[in-house]
Write an enzyme that holds these catalytic residues in place. Structure first.
Site, PDB file in Angstrom:
ATOM      1  N   ALA A 259       0.853  -1.189   0.000  1.00  0.00           N
ATOM      2  CA  ALA A 259       0.000   0.000   0.000  1.00  0.00           C
ATOM      3  C   ALA A 259       0.886   1.235   0.000  1.00  0.00           C
ATOM      4  O   ALA A 259       1.642   1.467   0.950  1.00  0.00           O
ATOM      5  CB  ALA A 259      -0.900  -0.004   1.229  1.00  0.00           C
TER       6      ALA A 259
ATOM      7  N   TYR B 193      -9.746   1.293   5.117  1.00  0.00           N
ATOM      8  CA  TYR B 193      -9.081   2.536   4.736  1.00  0.00           C
ATOM      9  C   TYR B 193     -10.070   3.444   4.027  1.00  0.00           C
ATOM     10  O   TYR B 193     -11.270   3.139   3.945  1.00  0.00           O
ATOM     11  CB  TYR B 193      -7.817   2.230   3.931  1.00  0.00           C
ATOM     12  CG  TYR B 193      -6.838   1.414   4.746  1.00  0.00           C
ATOM     13  CD1 TYR B 193      -6.341   0.199   4.297  1.00  0.00           C
ATOM     14  CD2 TYR B 193      -6.455   1.823   6.017  1.00  0.00           C
ATOM     15  CE1 TYR B 193      -5.490  -0.573   5.076  1.00  0.00           C
ATOM     16  CE2 TYR B 193      -5.604   1.061   6.810  1.00  0.00           C
ATOM     17  CZ  TYR B 193      -5.130  -0.125   6.333  1.00  0.00           C
ATOM     18  OH  TYR B 193      -4.297  -0.891   7.110  1.00  0.00           O
TER      19      TYR B 193
ATOM     20  N   LEU C 243      -4.979 -17.080   3.723  1.00  0.00           N
ATOM     21  CA  LEU C 243      -4.762 -18.475   4.140  1.00  0.00           C
ATOM     22  C   LEU C 243      -4.714 -19.424   2.950  1.00  0.00           C
ATOM     23  O   LEU C 243      -5.233 -20.541   3.001  1.00  0.00           O
ATOM     24  CB  LEU C 243      -5.836 -18.873   5.158  1.00  0.00           C
ATOM     25  CG  LEU C 243      -5.851 -17.972   6.414  1.00  0.00           C
ATOM     26  CD1 LEU C 243      -7.091 -18.260   7.255  1.00  0.00           C
ATOM     27  CD2 LEU C 243      -4.586 -18.172   7.244  1.00  0.00           C
TER      28      LEU C 243
HETATM   29  C1  LIG Z   1      -3.833  -8.757   7.613  1.00  0.00           C
HETATM   30  C2  LIG Z   1      -4.341  -7.680   6.697  1.00  0.00           C
HETATM   31  C3  LIG Z   1      -5.517  -6.966   7.241  1.00  0.00           C
HETATM   32  C4  LIG Z   1      -5.178  -5.782   8.068  1.00  0.00           C
HETATM   33  N1  LIG Z   1      -4.100  -4.999   7.520  1.00  0.00           N
HETATM   34  C5  LIG Z   1      -4.133  -4.475   6.267  1.00  0.00           C
HETATM   35  C6  LIG Z   1      -3.136  -3.704   5.779  1.00  0.00           C
HETATM   36  C7  LIG Z   1      -3.240  -3.188   4.414  1.00  0.00           C
HETATM   37  N2  LIG Z   1      -2.245  -2.424   3.950  1.00  0.00           N
HETATM   38  O1  LIG Z   1      -4.212  -3.480   3.724  1.00  0.00           O
HETATM   39  C8  LIG Z   1      -1.976  -3.370   6.597  1.00  0.00           C
HETATM   40  C9  LIG Z   1      -2.213  -3.581   8.068  1.00  0.00           C
HETATM   41  C10 LIG Z   1      -2.962  -4.833   8.361  1.00  0.00           C
END
Ligand SMILES: CCCCN1C=C(C(N)=O)CCC1
Length: 359
Positions: A57, A182, A302
């Site tokens: 990201a 987000y 997974l």
């Molecule tokens: C394990 C992925 C779900 C939560 N997160 C998502 C992230 C992402 N960049 O989409 C980063 C932090 C953890």
């Protein structure tokens, strides 16, 4: 014939196999700049044989970063450092991809291994923005500022400018981050979007930020290059986004030029106990969306075993698998999978420098 190692062509781009490295935050940048960590972390997985390697990201503005150490492509100075990475990935047989993101109300937090919690403005944090002035909660109590329509337009222009920079850097696969609680997901989900203007309330209004942002990026991202979106297709709870809404949204995005949907889930609110954690848990969702929206799909979650990945592709549940933690554990997963699946050309997956190591 093993389907996992069949090439996949999307528009003018051909991936050597159906194995992608999922965009995974490294929290290892300074002012968004990639460095040797990213070159080695991502480069080794191209060397290991992945067909597509997607950079984590990458924020479209400084305040769009999850943490101060997040990747970013919000200035022209970011282009060449990313170009170095894209060149290495492409030079070692992988398609170079990058995910564009804005963290919304989940921004301004510490690295996971430093607490994963909100950073106050006097500690190096910043004011966050979101569709509504509602905090994520738990470890992120910071209340975001409700975005004005001008703010919305500004952030959308940041996605456009960042897409242009990604193109200039040589990336050939672009993914827009519409998931995981987000900013875009915060607009999409009724759990976080309480607006009463044209960006909130009805399904049409809640998807407006996503469809407008997608259309604006599609306009500057060349038609011959793949454009994907990662979407949380369900929030798992009553009152959140549903798979039915997500199928309809995917149809709209496909009409606007979406080439692949990266199917994910959740993370817009804390404390959701209903998540059915299990191997390949999102494959049925990807299968349903792919068939009903008639779109290429990929997913993570997974997927760890070669036969599991092969079955997911061979059955048509997804067109590509996105490996995440499993390929962190083993950059050579594609080579090991080819051996386990008795792919005749398995030894060719390793680079020429390693030929003597092939068993
Ligand atoms: C394990 C992925 C779900 C939560 N997160 C998502 C992230 C992402 N960049 O989409 C980063 C932090 C953890």
């Amino acid at each position: 014939m093993t389907k996992l190692f069949q090439p996949l062509t999307i528009k003018d781009v051909t991936m050597r196999n159906r194995i992608a490295v999922s965009p995974m935050c490294q929290y290892s940048s300074n002012d968004g700049m990639p460095n040797d960590w990213h070159l080695v972390h991502l480069g080794s997985r191209a060397v290991g044989g992945a067909g597509l390697v997607v950079v984590e990201a990458t924020a479209v503005s400084p305040e769009g970063r999850i943490s101060p150490a997040d990747s970013g492509i919000y200035t022209d100075d970011h282009v060449e450092p990313f170009a170095k990475i894209a060149r290495f990935l492409e030079g070692h047989g992988a398609v170079a991809g990058i995910q564009l993101a804005h963290a919304g109300r989940k921004a301004s937090v510490r690295k996971p291994w430093e607490g994963d919690n909100s950073i106050d403005s006097d500690q190096g944090g910043w004011d966050t923005i979101a569709p509504s002035a509602i905090a994520f909660g738990e470890n992120i109590p910071k209340v975001p500022c409700e975005m004005s329509v001008d703010d919305i337009k500004r952030v959308q222009s940041h996605f456009v400018d960042s897409a242009k920079r990604a193109l200039a850097a040589g990336f050939r696969f672009l993914e827009i981050h519409f998931a995981h609680g987000y900013l875009a997901h915060e607009f999409y989900s009724p759990l976080s979007n309480k607006r009463d203007d044209e960006y909130g309330g009805s399904f049409e209004n809640r998807i407006r930020f996503l469809t407008e942002t997608f259309a604006a990026v599609r306009e500057v991202w060349p038609a011959h290059l793949p454009l994907a979106a990662r979407l949380s297709v369900t929030d798992w709870v009553e009152g959140g986004v549903t798979i039915e809404e997500s199928i309809e949204l995917t149809k709209r995005l496909k009409s606007a030029g979406l080439d692949m949907l990266d199917v994910s889930h959740g993370f817009v609110i804390p404390g959701v106990d209903a998540v059915p954690w299990s191997p390949g848990m999102m494959l049925p969702h990807a299968d349903q969306i792919g068939r009903e929206a008639e779109i290429l799909t990929t997913t993570s979650w997974l997927i760890t075993k070669p036969q599991q990945a092969e079955d997911a592709i061979a059955s048509g549940q997804v067109d590509m698998v996105m490996l995440a933690r499993e390929i962190l554990r083993d950059p050579y997963w594609p080579y090991h999978a080819a051996k386990e699946l008795a792919v005749p050309t398995a030894s060719e997956i390793l680079p020429v420098q390693y030929a003597r190591a092939a068993k």
